[in-house]
Design a protein around this motif. Structure first.
Motif, PDB file in Angstrom:
ATOM      1  N   ALA A  28       3.877   1.596  -0.992  1.00 51.64           N
ATOM      2  CA  ALA A  28       4.604   1.845  -2.303  1.00 51.64           C
ATOM      3  C   ALA A  28       3.824   2.102  -3.295  1.00 51.64           C
ATOM      4  O   ALA A  28       3.969   3.336  -4.127  1.00 51.64           O
ATOM      5  CB  ALA A  28       5.283   0.452  -2.761  1.00 51.64           C
ATOM      6  N   GLY A  29       2.434   1.754  -3.384  1.00 50.92           N
ATOM      7  CA  GLY A  29       1.462   2.241  -4.014  1.00 50.92           C
ATOM      8  C   GLY A  29       1.139   3.596  -4.207  1.00 50.92           C
ATOM      9  O   GLY A  29       1.078   4.289  -5.217  1.00 50.92           O
ATOM     10  N   ILE A  30       1.000   3.877  -3.090  1.00 52.79           N
ATOM     11  CA  ILE A  30       0.352   5.400  -2.867  1.00 52.79           C
ATOM     12  C   ILE A  30       1.492   6.553  -3.252  1.00 52.79           C
ATOM     13  O   ILE A  30       1.294   7.271  -3.583  1.00 52.79           O
ATOM     14  CB  ILE A  30      -0.108   5.604  -1.310  1.00 52.79           C
ATOM     15  CG1 ILE A  30      -1.230   6.673  -1.320  1.00 52.79           C
ATOM     16  CG2 ILE A  30       1.104   5.961  -0.532  1.00 52.79           C
ATOM     17  CD1 ILE A  30      -2.450   6.443  -1.230  1.00 52.79           C
ATOM     18  N   LEU A  31       2.820   5.934  -2.918  1.00 54.29           N
ATOM     19  CA  LEU A  31       3.848   6.581  -3.332  1.00 54.29           C
ATOM     20  C   LEU A  31       4.295   6.567  -4.843  1.00 54.29           C
ATOM     21  O   LEU A  31       5.188   7.370  -5.357  1.00 54.29           O
ATOM     22  CB  LEU A  31       5.215   6.308  -2.647  1.00 54.29           C
ATOM     23  CG  LEU A  31       5.300   6.540  -1.312  1.00 54.29           C
ATOM     24  CD1 LEU A  31       6.214   5.719  -0.614  1.00 54.29           C
ATOM     25  CD2 LEU A  31       5.455   8.084  -0.917  1.00 54.29           C
ATOM     26  N   GLY A  32       3.392   5.955  -5.435  1.00 58.58           N
ATOM     27  CA  GLY A  32       3.319   6.031  -7.091  1.00 58.58           C
ATOM     28  C   GLY A  32       3.967   4.725  -7.959  1.00 58.58           C
ATOM     29  O   GLY A  32       4.153   4.670  -9.102  1.00 58.58           O
ATOM     30  N   ALA A  33       4.303   3.702  -7.047  1.00 56.23           N
ATOM     31  CA  ALA A  33       4.825   2.368  -7.778  1.00 56.23           C
ATOM     32  C   ALA A  33       3.720   1.608  -8.338  1.00 56.23           C
ATOM     33  O   ALA A  33       2.546   1.107  -7.648  1.00 56.23           O
ATOM     34  CB  ALA A  33       5.531   1.530  -6.812  1.00 56.23           C
ATOM     35  N   SER A  34       3.963   1.171  -9.668  1.00 57.15           N
ATOM     36  CA  SER A  34       2.962   0.374 -10.254  1.00 57.15           C
ATOM     37  C   SER A  34       3.197  -1.181  -9.576  1.00 57.15           C
ATOM     38  O   SER A  34       4.031  -1.275  -8.894  1.00 57.15           O
ATOM     39  CB  SER A  34       3.259   0.375 -11.689  1.00 57.15           C
ATOM     40  OG  SER A  34       4.507  -0.201 -12.022  1.00 57.15           O
TER      41      SER A  34
ATOM     42  N   ASN B  36      -1.485   4.394  -7.302  1.00 57.17           N
ATOM     43  CA  ASN B  36      -0.388   5.071  -7.535  1.00 57.17           C
ATOM     44  C   ASN B  36      -0.476   5.952  -8.680  1.00 57.17           C
ATOM     45  O   ASN B  36       0.487   6.890  -9.018  1.00 57.17           O
ATOM     46  CB  ASN B  36       0.740   3.945  -8.436  1.00 57.17           C
ATOM     47  CG  ASN B  36       0.050   3.185  -9.588  1.00 57.17           C
ATOM     48  OD1 ASN B  36      -1.072   3.009  -9.565  1.00 57.17           O
ATOM     49  ND2 ASN B  36       0.924   3.041 -10.432  1.00 57.17           N
TER      50      ASN B  36
ATOM     51  N   LYS C 222       6.744  -2.201 -10.540  1.00 52.87           N
ATOM     52  CA  LYS C 222       7.685  -1.731  -9.729  1.00 52.87           C
ATOM     53  C   LYS C 222       7.641  -2.240  -8.314  1.00 52.87           C
ATOM     54  O   LYS C 222       8.717  -2.182  -7.610  1.00 52.87           O
ATOM     55  CB  LYS C 222       7.442  -0.132  -9.701  1.00 52.87           C
ATOM     56  CG  LYS C 222       7.662   0.560 -11.000  1.00 52.87           C
ATOM     57  CD  LYS C 222       8.834   1.486 -10.779  1.00 52.87           C
ATOM     58  CE  LYS C 222       9.566   2.000 -12.202  1.00 52.87           C
ATOM     59  NZ  LYS C 222       8.729   2.859 -13.106  1.00 52.87           N
ATOM     60  N   GLN C 223       6.589  -2.346  -7.850  1.00 56.25           N
ATOM     61  CA  GLN C 223       6.341  -2.893  -6.351  1.00 56.25           C
ATOM     62  C   GLN C 223       7.131  -4.375  -6.231  1.00 56.25           C
ATOM     63  O   GLN C 223       7.645  -4.631  -5.328  1.00 56.25           O
ATOM     64  CB  GLN C 223       4.624  -2.955  -5.782  1.00 56.25           C
ATOM     65  CG  GLN C 223       4.080  -1.874  -5.748  1.00 56.25           C
ATOM     66  CD  GLN C 223       2.575  -1.881  -5.384  1.00 56.25           C
ATOM     67  OE1 GLN C 223       2.210  -3.181  -4.931  1.00 56.25           O
ATOM     68  NE2 GLN C 223       1.824  -0.956  -5.818  1.00 56.25           N
TER      69      GLN C 223
ATOM     70  N   PHE D  40      -7.190   2.066  -2.619  1.00 54.05           N
ATOM     71  CA  PHE D  40      -7.048   0.494  -2.350  1.00 54.05           C
ATOM     72  C   PHE D  40      -8.384  -0.156  -2.382  1.00 54.05           C
ATOM     73  O   PHE D  40      -8.392  -1.309  -2.681  1.00 54.05           O
ATOM     74  CB  PHE D  40      -6.507   0.446  -0.757  1.00 54.05           C
ATOM     75  CG  PHE D  40      -5.307   0.864  -0.760  1.00 54.05           C
ATOM     76  CD1 PHE D  40      -4.185   1.098  -1.614  1.00 54.05           C
ATOM     77  CD2 PHE D  40      -5.059   1.702   0.512  1.00 54.05           C
ATOM     78  CE1 PHE D  40      -3.055   1.849  -1.329  1.00 54.05           C
ATOM     79  CE2 PHE D  40      -3.633   2.402   0.750  1.00 54.05           C
ATOM     80  CZ  PHE D  40      -2.658   2.252  -0.443  1.00 54.05           C
TER      81      PHE D  40
ATOM     82  N   SER E 236      10.963  -3.559  -6.438  1.00 48.19           N
ATOM     83  CA  SER E 236      11.552  -2.961  -5.446  1.00 48.19           C
ATOM     84  C   SER E 236      11.043  -3.310  -3.883  1.00 48.19           C
ATOM     85  O   SER E 236      11.901  -3.014  -3.036  1.00 48.19           O
ATOM     86  CB  SER E 236      11.067  -1.127  -5.644  1.00 48.19           C
ATOM     87  OG  SER E 236       9.703  -1.041  -5.381  1.00 48.19           O
ATOM     88  N   ILE E 237      10.168  -4.357  -3.954  1.00 47.96           N
ATOM     89  CA  ILE E 237       9.675  -4.487  -2.549  1.00 47.96           C
ATOM     90  C   ILE E 237       9.600  -6.078  -2.232  1.00 47.96           C
ATOM     91  O   ILE E 237      10.481  -6.407  -1.591  1.00 47.96           O
ATOM     92  CB  ILE E 237       8.288  -3.891  -2.237  1.00 47.96           C
ATOM     93  CG1 ILE E 237       7.942  -2.590  -2.422  1.00 47.96           C
ATOM     94  CG2 ILE E 237       8.002  -4.500  -0.771  1.00 47.96           C
ATOM     95  CD1 ILE E 237       8.870  -1.599  -1.569  1.00 47.96           C
TER      96      ILE E 237
ATOM     97  N   LYS F 296       0.871  -1.147   0.045  1.00 46.95           N
ATOM     98  CA  LYS F 296      -0.003   0.061  -0.085  1.00 46.95           C
ATOM     99  C   LYS F 296       0.911   1.200   0.111  1.00 46.95           C
ATOM    100  O   LYS F 296       0.796   2.203  -0.868  1.00 46.95           O
ATOM    101  CB  LYS F 296      -0.819   0.030   1.244  1.00 46.95           C
ATOM    102  CG  LYS F 296      -2.113  -0.966   1.204  1.00 46.95           C
ATOM    103  CD  LYS F 296      -2.882  -0.711   2.398  1.00 46.95           C
ATOM    104  CE  LYS F 296      -4.187  -1.610   2.410  1.00 46.95           C
ATOM    105  NZ  LYS F 296      -5.030  -1.209   3.622  1.00 46.95           N
TER     106      LYS F 296
ATOM    107  N   LEU G  77      10.702   7.311  -8.214  1.00 44.36           N
ATOM    108  CA  LEU G  77       9.442   7.043  -9.210  1.00 44.36           C
ATOM    109  C   LEU G  77       8.954   8.101 -10.174  1.00 44.36           C
ATOM    110  O   LEU G  77       8.554   7.852 -11.148  1.00 44.36           O
ATOM    111  CB  LEU G  77       8.250   6.368  -8.378  1.00 44.36           C
ATOM    112  CG  LEU G  77       8.405   5.194  -7.509  1.00 44.36           C
ATOM    113  CD1 LEU G  77       7.280   4.764  -6.671  1.00 44.36           C
ATOM    114  CD2 LEU G  77       8.691   3.842  -8.538  1.00 44.36           C
TER     115      LEU G  77
END
Lengths: 287, 369
Positions: free
Chosen positions: A185-191, B76, A194-195, B55, A198-199, A183, B105
Motif C-alpha cells: 500500500a505504501g509503495i502504491l502511494g498510501a500514507s 509513498n 490511508k493505510q 522501507f 484502507s487496509i 509495504k 490515491l
C-alpha cells in the motif's frame, strides 16, 4: 475401516457426554424451568398465562429500562472499541514478550473479585474520591463532579471489566494481517493514515465484530457493576429481574424480564451479524 | 555528467547493529534497463531493494531516482511500482479494486481508472477476473495481478522482489518470459532481486552479484559467466570445478600450477600477477572439459596449453540436452557436461581422458577461509 470409523465416532460421542450433561443440567433445564415460571401460574405448575409479558409491554417503565440497558451496552461497546483498538494495534506489532505483558495487564483487573473492583472505582470516582479531590484542590472545579451512581459510572465500570475481550479479539485479527500489505500500500502511494483506513481497519473487521458481540452481550447481562456503580437511579434489566424475584417475590415477572433481556440480546446480535456479514465479508473472511 | 540515469546509488552503506549488510554499493542504472541483484540469502540484495523502495533508510550514501535525491523521502512519495514474493494483494479487495488502488490515491477520475484497469488487465492477459477476490486465484494469476497493480500507475521504477520464488518451475519460466516481454515493451526501468542465477541471466541487461553486503561484480550476464571477477562469482554463477593450487611458474601466456592433490596444469594469465608459491584457486566450467575414451582413434596428442588428465567415470546422469559425467581423477572429483550423443556412450567405471584448454581455466587468489 468402516468399523474403525464407527468406533472413533462412538468414542467422540462418549467424550462429549460429561459436558453435555453439565450444560443440560445447569443451563438448559433451569432455562426451561424459568420459561415455565414466566408462562404459567403458581411457579410454573398452574394454568398457562401471558400476564407477566403483558405487564412488561403495557408499562412503559419496563421498556424504558430495556432501552437504557441497550443504550448503556452500546456506549460500553463504543468506548471499549475506541480505547481498545489502539492497545490492540500496539499489541499486534509488539515483541512477543511485550505482548504477554500487555495481555497480563489488561487481564489483571479480573484477578480481583468484581465487587471489590467496583468498590475500588467508588474510591476513585466518588464525590470525595481521588479524581474529584485532585480536580478541586487544583481549583479546576469548585464542587465535585458526578462520576458515580449515574450512567457514566456504569459505562466506566463496564468498560473496565469488558475491554479485555475487545482488545484480545481485535489484536488477534490484526496479528493475522500480512505486514507486506502495508509495504504494498505504501509503495502504491498510501500514507500511514490511508493505510489504516484502507487496509488495517477493513481487515480487522472480524475482530471488531467478535469483540463487539462479546462486549455487548456481556454488558447487556451484567449485574454487579450496574448495581454497584449505577445505584438505585440507573436500573438495568438484570438488576430489575433480581429485584422482582428477591425483593418483590414476583418470580413470574422476574422470569419474563429475564426472557425479555435474552430475546432482545439475541435479536440485536442477529441484526448486527446480518449487517456485518455482507456478501463481500463472507467472500473475504470465510475459509 | 552527459548521461542521465534513472537510478544512482552512491556509496550506499547499511548496518543492522554491528553487522554491515550493505557496504559501499555504487550503481548507475540507465533508462529502460533491467538490472538484477543476485546473491545468496543475506548478501544484502533485499536490503538494498528496501532502501530503493523507501522501507529502509541508508546509513550513508546517496540514493537518486530520476535525478531526485530520495534519502528521507517516504515510500509513498517515491512513485514506484513493486511486486513482492508473497504477491501481497489486498485480500479484501477484488482484482479490479486491487489494481485501481494506486490510481485512486492519485485522484485519477473514475472513468479513466476503469479504462486503465481494463487495459492493464489485458496486458497481463487476465481481463476476465476483475470481480474475483485474490484467494479465488491461482498463484500465477495472483502474481500477474500484482504486476498489473504495479504497472498501472506508470511508475518511474519497477522493483521486483523475488516475484517468481513462490511459483512452481513451469509457471516460473512462463511468467519470467512474460515479465521480460512486458519490461521491454513498456520500457520501464527495473530492479529485479533473485537468488536464482538462471532467472537473473534470463531477465537482465546487467547483473550485480552480491556477497556479504559487497558488490562482487557488475556486468552483462555473459561477462558474469565468462569473465567472473572473483572466485565467489565463479562458484556462485554456473557450475564450476574448483581446485586449490600453488603457482609453480609460468611464461608470458600461462601460469603453471600444482594442485594440492599433486596434479600439474596451466591456466591463462590475466591482469593479476603471482609469484611462485602463491596459493590460488582455479576454476574450470564443466562444459569446457572434453571427455574421450582412452585409446580411441581421436585421442588428441599432448599439446601446449592443453591440460589433460585421466580418470574413471563414476556417475552418469542424462539431463536431456546434455549428460553430466562425474569423473574421479586421482583424488579429484570432476564434473563434465557433454552433449548427448547416441554414438559415443560412456559406461560407469570406464577409464577416460579429460582435457581442457588453459585459457578456459580461471585463476583467483585463494580466499581466506
Amino acid at each position: 475401516m468402516p468399523q474403525l470409523k464407527r468406533s472413533k465416532g462412538l468414542i467422540a460421542m462418549l467424550l462429549l457426554v460429561p459436558g453435555l450433561i453439565i450444560i443440560l443440567g445447569v443451563f438448559v433445564l433451569p432455562m426451561i424451568y424459568m420459561l415455565m415460571i414466566s408462562l404459567r401460574e403458581d411457579m410454573g405448575r398452574g394454568a398457562w398465562t401471558l400476564v407477566s409479558y403483558a405487564h412488561l409491554f403495557q408499562d412503559s417503565y419496563y421498556l424504558e429500562i430495556l432501552w437504557r440497558t441497550v443504550k448503556l451496552s452500546l456506549y460500553t461497546v463504543v468506548v471499549c472499541l475506541l480505547l481498545g483498538y489502539p492497545v490492540a494495534m500496539y499489541m499486534a506489532q509488539a515483541a512477543p514478550k511485550m505482548r504477554g505483558l500487555i495481555t497480563f495487564l489488561i487481564l489483571s483487573p479480573h484477578l480481583i473479585s468484581v465487587v471489590i473492583r467496583n468498590f475500588g472505582w467508588v474510591v476513585i470516582l466518588g464525590d470525595d474520591g481521588f479524581i474529584n479531590n485532585t480536580l478541586m484542590s487544583l481549583g479546576i472545579i469548585s464542587g465535585p463532579l458526578r462520576l458515580l451512581y449515574n450512567e457514566l459510572g456504569v459505562v466506566i465500570g463496564l468498560t473496565d471489566s469488558l475491554i479485555v475481550y475487545m482488545v484480545l479479539a481485535i489484536s488477534t485479527s490484526l496479528y493475522a494481517i500480512d505486514s507486506s500489505l502495508y509495504k504494498a500500500a505504501g509503495i502504491l502511494g498510501a500514507s500511514r493514515t490511508k493505510q489504516f483506513f484502507s487496509i488495517t481497519l477493513p481487515l480487522s473487521l472480524p475482530g471488531i465484530f467478535a469483540g463487539t458481540t462479546l462486549v455487548f452481550s456481556l454488558a447487556m447481562s451484567s449485574f454487579v457493576t450496574p448495581a454497584l456503580m449505577g445505584g438505585t437511579s440507573v436500573k438495568v434489566l438484570p438488576v430489575l429481574a433480581y429485584e422482582q424475584m428477591m425483593a418483590s417475590l414476583d418470580w413470574s415477572l422476574g422470569a419474563a424480564i429475564a426472557f425479555l433481556l435474552l430475546g432482545s440480546t439475541i435479536l440485536l446480535v442477529t441484526i448486527f451479524t446480518r449487517l456485518v456479514e455482507t456478501k463481500r465479508y463472507k467472500e473475504v473472511f470465510s475459509s | 555528467m552527459t548521461k542521465s540515469y534513472d537510478v544512482e546509488l552512491h556509496q550506499i552503506r547499511k548496518r543492522f547493529g554491528s553487522t554491515t549488510v550493505v557496504d559501499n554499493f555504487n550503481l548507475q542504472v540507465e533508462r529502460g534497463e533491467c538490472v538484477t541483484f543476485l546473491g545468496p540469502s543475506g548478501c544484502g540484495k533485499t536490503t538494498t531493494l528496501n532502501m530503493l523502495a523507501g522501507f529502509l533508510e541508508p546509513d550513508e550514501g546517496t540514493l537518486i531516482i530520476k535525478g531526485k535525491p530520495m534519502n528521507g523521502v517516504p515510500a509513498n512519495k517515491r512513485d514506484l511500482g513493486m511486486v513482492f514474493q508473497t504477491y501481497s494483494l489486498f485480500p479484501h479487495m477484488t482484482v479490479a479494486e486491487n489494481v485501481a488502488y494506486g490510481l485512486k490515491l492519485r485522484k485519477v477520475s473514475k472513468s479513466e481508472i476503469e479504462t486503465r484497469v481494463r487495459k492493464v488487465l489485458d496486458v497481463v492477459k487476465l481481463p476476465h477476473l476483475t470481480d474475483r477476490y485474490p484467494k479465488q486465484l491461482s498463484g500465477g494469476q495472483r502474481q500477474r495481478i500484482a504486476i498489473a497493480r504495479a504497472l498501472v500507475t506508470e511508475p518511474s521504477l519497477l522493483l521486483l522482489d523475488e516475484p517468481l520464488s513462490n511459483l512452481d518451475a513451469k509457471l516460473r519460466e512462463e511468467l519470467r518470459e512474460e515479465i521480460k516481454r512486458l519490461q521491454q515493451e513498456i520500457g520501464v526501468t527495473t530492479i529485479f532481486v533473485t537468488h536464482d542465477q538462471e532467472e537473473a541471466m534470463y531477465m537482465s541487461d546487467r547483473i550485480v552479484v552480491l556477497d556479504h553486503g559487497k558488490v562482487e561484480q557488475i556486468g552483462t550476464p555473459e561477462d558474469i559467466y565468462q569473465q567472473p571477477a572473483t572466485a565467489f562469482v565463479h562458484e556462485f554463477v554456473g557450475k564450476s570445478n574448483g581446485f586449490q593450487a600453488v603457482i609453480t611458474g609460468g611464461d608470458e601466456h600461462h601460469w603453471r600450477l600444482k594442485t594440492t592433490e599433486g596434479m600439474t596444469f596451466s591456466a591463462k594469465r590475466n591482469d593479476r600477477l603471482y609469484n611462485s608459491g602463491d596459493e590460488v584457486s582455479v576454476y574450470v566450467r564443466p562444459e569446457y572439459i572434453s571427455l574421450e575414451k582412452v585409446g580411441s582413434m581421436q585421442e588428441t596428442a599432448e599439446e601446449a596449453g592443453v591440460n589433460s588428465i585421466s580418470g574413471t567415470v563414476k556417475l552418469l546422469s542424462f539431463l536431456g540436452s546434455f549428460i553430466e559425467v562425474i569423473v574421479e581423477a586421482g583424488s579429484h572429483i570432476i564434473t563434465v557436461r557433454t552433449n548427448y550423443s547416441p554414438i559415443i556412450s560412456f559406461a560407469e567405471g570406464e577409464p577416460v581422458k579429460l582435457s581442457w584448454n588453459a585459457y578456459q581455466a580461471n585463476i583467483f587468489p585463494r580466499k581466506e577461509a
